[in-house]
Design a protein around this motif. Structure first.
Motif, PDB file in Angstrom:
ATOM      1  N   CYS A 225      -9.734  10.016  25.464  1.00 46.90           N
ATOM      2  CA  CYS A 225      -8.596  10.614  26.205  1.00 46.90           C
ATOM      3  C   CYS A 225      -8.725  12.045  24.691  1.00 46.90           C
ATOM      4  O   CYS A 225      -9.603  12.035  23.793  1.00 46.90           O
ATOM      5  CB  CYS A 225      -6.984   9.581  25.567  1.00 46.90           C
ATOM      6  SG  CYS A 225      -6.480   8.419  27.130  1.00 46.90           S
ATOM      7  N   ARG A 226      -7.845  12.816  25.047  1.00 53.54           N
ATOM      8  CA  ARG A 226      -7.609  13.723  23.845  1.00 53.54           C
ATOM      9  C   ARG A 226      -6.383  13.236  23.141  1.00 53.54           C
ATOM     10  O   ARG A 226      -5.608  13.002  23.334  1.00 53.54           O
ATOM     11  CB  ARG A 226      -7.277  15.422  24.757  1.00 53.54           C
ATOM     12  CG  ARG A 226      -8.598  15.776  25.290  1.00 53.54           C
ATOM     13  CD  ARG A 226      -8.866  17.123  26.303  1.00 53.54           C
ATOM     14  NE  ARG A 226      -9.484  17.175  27.356  1.00 53.54           N
ATOM     15  CZ  ARG A 226     -10.786  17.446  27.065  1.00 53.54           C
ATOM     16  NH1 ARG A 226     -11.340  17.340  25.541  1.00 53.54           N
ATOM     17  NH2 ARG A 226     -12.095  17.827  27.892  1.00 53.54           N
ATOM     18  N   GLU A 227      -6.376  13.719  21.993  1.00 53.57           N
ATOM     19  CA  GLU A 227      -4.938  13.539  21.087  1.00 53.57           C
ATOM     20  C   GLU A 227      -4.453  14.412  21.726  1.00 53.57           C
ATOM     21  O   GLU A 227      -4.201  15.210  21.982  1.00 53.57           O
ATOM     22  CB  GLU A 227      -5.363  13.731  19.737  1.00 53.57           C
ATOM     23  CG  GLU A 227      -4.059  13.570  18.435  1.00 53.57           C
ATOM     24  CD  GLU A 227      -4.766  14.376  17.139  1.00 53.57           C
ATOM     25  OE1 GLU A 227      -4.205  13.605  16.609  1.00 53.57           O
ATOM     26  OE2 GLU A 227      -5.881  14.072  17.403  1.00 53.57           O
ATOM     27  N   THR A 228      -3.262  13.693  21.755  1.00 51.43           N
ATOM     28  CA  THR A 228      -1.739  14.464  22.257  1.00 51.43           C
ATOM     29  C   THR A 228      -0.611  12.572  21.725  1.00 51.43           C
ATOM     30  O   THR A 228      -1.043  11.921  21.185  1.00 51.43           O
ATOM     31  CB  THR A 228      -2.099  14.602  23.844  1.00 51.43           C
ATOM     32  OG1 THR A 228      -0.838  14.731  24.242  1.00 51.43           O
ATOM     33  CG2 THR A 228      -1.465  12.927  24.493  1.00 51.43           C
ATOM     34  N   ASN A 229       0.476  13.055  21.648  1.00 52.93           N
ATOM     35  CA  ASN A 229       1.758  12.679  21.701  1.00 52.93           C
ATOM     36  C   ASN A 229       2.289  12.056  22.372  1.00 52.93           C
ATOM     37  O   ASN A 229       2.510  13.396  23.565  1.00 52.93           O
ATOM     38  CB  ASN A 229       2.836  12.857  20.289  1.00 52.93           C
ATOM     39  CG  ASN A 229       2.000  13.287  19.328  1.00 52.93           C
ATOM     40  OD1 ASN A 229       2.005  12.625  19.054  1.00 52.93           O
ATOM     41  ND2 ASN A 229       2.159  14.331  18.426  1.00 52.93           N
ATOM     42  N   VAL A 230       3.571  10.857  23.426  1.00 54.50           N
ATOM     43  CA  VAL A 230       4.000  10.353  23.833  1.00 54.50           C
ATOM     44  C   VAL A 230       5.834  10.418  23.142  1.00 54.50           C
ATOM     45  O   VAL A 230       5.347   8.937  22.906  1.00 54.50           O
ATOM     46  CB  VAL A 230       3.570   9.288  25.077  1.00 54.50           C
ATOM     47  CG1 VAL A 230       4.227   9.114  26.010  1.00 54.50           C
ATOM     48  CG2 VAL A 230       2.013   9.387  24.938  1.00 54.50           C
TER      49      VAL A 230
END
Length: 241
Positions: A225-230
């Motif tokens: 995955c690419r870095e991200t926030n959920v």
């Protein structure tokens, strides 16, 4: 009864039924389509009294449609934080089932996907993959709406793909509607059981698989995955089950 009038009556009757039972997203679409049909009938009407009757009914339905629209808008901005996930660059184990799975249940009757970028093949496949998960997890699901930006290319791959998905979902008694907006930027998935899932990168947080012959090529649990926030929000008043 004129064809346009019959269509308007059918659409608006169904809109009221869905409105009452809490299927607000589908009700809003039916209100809009019914009002459009009623407007056509009103323009063609020559009798002043009947024309006035149509205009009065149109105003009533427009007012209710606006109330439903405001309610849907509030769904997007209210709620308390239920969960937060930070996905680091290169991490695996964050398939849609991991992110959405525990919120997709029998209480979900409607899903609204707001995703600006659904143009390229892999982006369309991501929407299909989320629909697969929703259909398999939500036995009472009746309606999926996608809000996205229209692809300006002339080959219309986007439109053909959406039409194919629409026809396929109809076989599962699920209505699929696509609406376009040129100025949208929000990326979120709104469920009719009260949950709103906001992902920084939207649905497109997976890295491309370098080959079809390794884990993650098809099962995204193994995909990097690419870095991200959920951020997951829950608003009890949004729960229409």
């Amino acid at each position: 009864m004129a064809t346009a009038q019959m269509l308007a009556v059918t659409l608006l009757t169904r809109a009221i039924e869905y409105d009452v039972v809490g299927r607000k997203l589908e009700a809003l679409k039916l209100y809009e389509d019914g009002i459009e049909a009623l407007l056509k009938e009103s323009k063609a009407e020559t009798d002043p009294k009947r024309k006035q009757h149509y205009q009065t009914k149109i105003l009533e339905y427009m007012n209710r449609a606006e109330q439903v629209k405001e309610l849907v808008t509030r769904w997007k901005s209210k709620g308390v934080i239920s969960d937060k996930i930070h996905i680091v660059e290169g991490a695996t184990g964050y398939s849609y089932r991991r992110i959405f799975g525990k919120y997709l249940n029998e209480d979900v009757r409607e899903v609204l996907i707001e995703e600006p970028y659904v143009r390229d093949h892999y982006q369309i496949c991501n929407v299909v993959m989320l629909c697969e998960l929703a259909v398999s997890s939500c036995r009472n699901l009746k309606y999926i709406q996608l809000l996205t930006v229209k692809d300006g290319k002339n080959n219309d791959e986007q439109g053909r793909a959406f039409e194919t998905l629409k026809e396929n979902l109809q076989k599962h008694a699920i209505k699929f509607v696509v609406e376009y907006s040129e100025h949208m930027h929000d990326r979120q998935v709104i469920l009719s059981n009260g949950y709103v899932v906001k992902i920084g990168r939207g649905l497109n947080y997976f890295k491309p698989s370098p080959t079809r012959y390794q884990l993650g090529a098809f099962d995204h649990h193994f995909r990097e995955c690419r870095e991200t926030n959920v951020d997951v929000f829950y608003c009890p008043e949004n729960n229409k089950s």
